[in-house]
Design a protein around this motif. Structure first.
Motif, PDB file in Angstrom:
ATOM      1  N   ASP A  60     -61.354  44.734  56.514  1.00  0.00           N
ATOM      2  CA  ASP A  60     -61.034  43.505  56.679  1.00  0.00           C
ATOM      3  C   ASP A  60     -62.398  42.727  56.405  1.00  0.00           C
ATOM      4  O   ASP A  60     -63.298  42.231  57.357  1.00  0.00           O
ATOM      5  CB  ASP A  60     -60.695  43.038  57.965  1.00  0.00           C
ATOM      6  CG  ASP A  60     -60.352  41.578  58.161  1.00  0.00           C
ATOM      7  OD1 ASP A  60     -60.212  40.993  57.354  1.00  0.00           O
ATOM      8  OD2 ASP A  60     -60.416  40.958  59.331  1.00  0.00           O
ATOM      9  N   LYS A  62     -62.909  40.054  54.201  1.00  0.00           N
ATOM     10  CA  LYS A  62     -62.378  38.750  53.726  1.00  0.00           C
ATOM     11  C   LYS A  62     -63.336  38.243  52.705  1.00  0.00           C
ATOM     12  O   LYS A  62     -64.068  37.049  52.315  1.00  0.00           O
ATOM     13  CB  LYS A  62     -62.610  37.901  54.666  1.00  0.00           C
ATOM     14  CG  LYS A  62     -61.746  38.060  56.169  1.00  0.00           C
ATOM     15  CD  LYS A  62     -62.056  37.072  57.256  1.00  0.00           C
ATOM     16  CE  LYS A  62     -60.834  37.173  58.263  1.00  0.00           C
ATOM     17  NZ  LYS A  62     -61.251  38.317  58.734  1.00  0.00           N
ATOM     18  N   THR A  86     -58.779  42.612  52.454  1.00  0.00           N
ATOM     19  CA  THR A  86     -58.597  41.399  52.544  1.00  0.00           C
ATOM     20  C   THR A  86     -59.630  40.798  51.561  1.00  0.00           C
ATOM     21  O   THR A  86     -60.835  40.961  51.688  1.00  0.00           O
ATOM     22  CB  THR A  86     -58.981  40.859  53.897  1.00  0.00           C
ATOM     23  OG1 THR A  86     -60.206  41.209  54.494  1.00  0.00           O
ATOM     24  CG2 THR A  86     -57.941  41.042  54.853  1.00  0.00           C
TER      25      THR A  86
END
Length: 238
Positions: A60, A62, A86
């Motif tokens: 994760d 992002k 992500t």
């Protein structure tokens, strides 16, 4: 997937040592999230350790950058054998398309299965007031999340990260196999803390979530294993 395989537990700890200790304390958890703090501290070596223990990984990070930088980062992540990765939908279509292609190419070069690249629609800490007054976006969180999810699907991504409150609407407009990863999930017996747009795990699955990210209700519980088991039981109760 069984319910226990759909629950992702975050490794929200500062070091490899602490991460492995948590993994060993919860052997029944098969899917773990590695976020920015831990990845920056531990590096890709931690991902190798998790894979050696037959764990699935939600990386994760992002990612949100120009297309070339997104592509390079996603290619590197693809080589690490993670299951989910992500990026931010707000990076735009060109960056999302580049990210998806690079993740596949990176995985192929390493001989591992490619990750499902999922786009963050809107952080669960952002409510309608913050969206309107701070970000100057004249849409409700639900409508904004839908637009970002449609963009992700149109860009060839495999899913999105969304609030459980958006899951039921997204399911109506997106393919059945489109992955919906829902953080901000809290059992009724747990503190909501900084998550504003939340549902219980059972409600989130009923709304159409594919995977749930459940952290502190499990990891901060007096008995983490019992808390994980209780959530799984609640999700399968009639």
């Amino acid at each position: 997937m069984t319910v226990d395989q759909r629950i992702i537990v975050p490794l929200d700890v500062p070091s490899t040592t602490a991460a492995i200790a948590l993994v060993e304390a919860l052997p029944q958890v098969s899917f773990w999230k590695v976020g920015l703090e831990l990845f920056i501290s531990a590096g890709p070596g931690l991902l190798d350790e998790l894979r050696a223990r037959q764990k699935r990984i939600f990386l994760d990070l992002k990612l949100h950058d120009i297309p070339n930088t997104m592509a390079g980062a996603c290619a590197a992540a693809g080589r690490c054998g993670v299951s989910l990765l992500t990026v931010h939908a707000a990076a735009g279509k060109e960056a999302l398309v580049a990210a998806q292609a690079a993740a596949i190419a990176g995985a192929e070069s390493a001989g591992v299965a490619p990750p499902v690249v999922v786009a963050v629609t809107l952080l669960t800490s952002v409510d309608s007031k913050a969206l309107a007054l701070e970000l100057k976006i004249p849409l409700s969180p639900t409508d904004y999340a839908l637009q970002m999810a449609l963009l992700a699907n149109d860009s060839g991504l495999g899913g999105v990260v969304c609030s459980p409150h958006e899951a039921s609407q997204l399911r109506r407009f997106l393919p059945a196999d489109f992955v919906l990863v829902c953080p901000g999930v809290r059992p009724t017996w747990a503190d909501r803390q900084d998550q504003r747009r939340t549902l219980t795990p059972a409600q989130a699955i009923q709304a159409g979530a594919t995977c749930l990210v459940v952290g502190r209700p499990i990891t901060s519980a007096p008995d983490p294993a019992a808390a994980f088991r209780r959530i799984c039981e609640e999700c399968t109760a009639p």
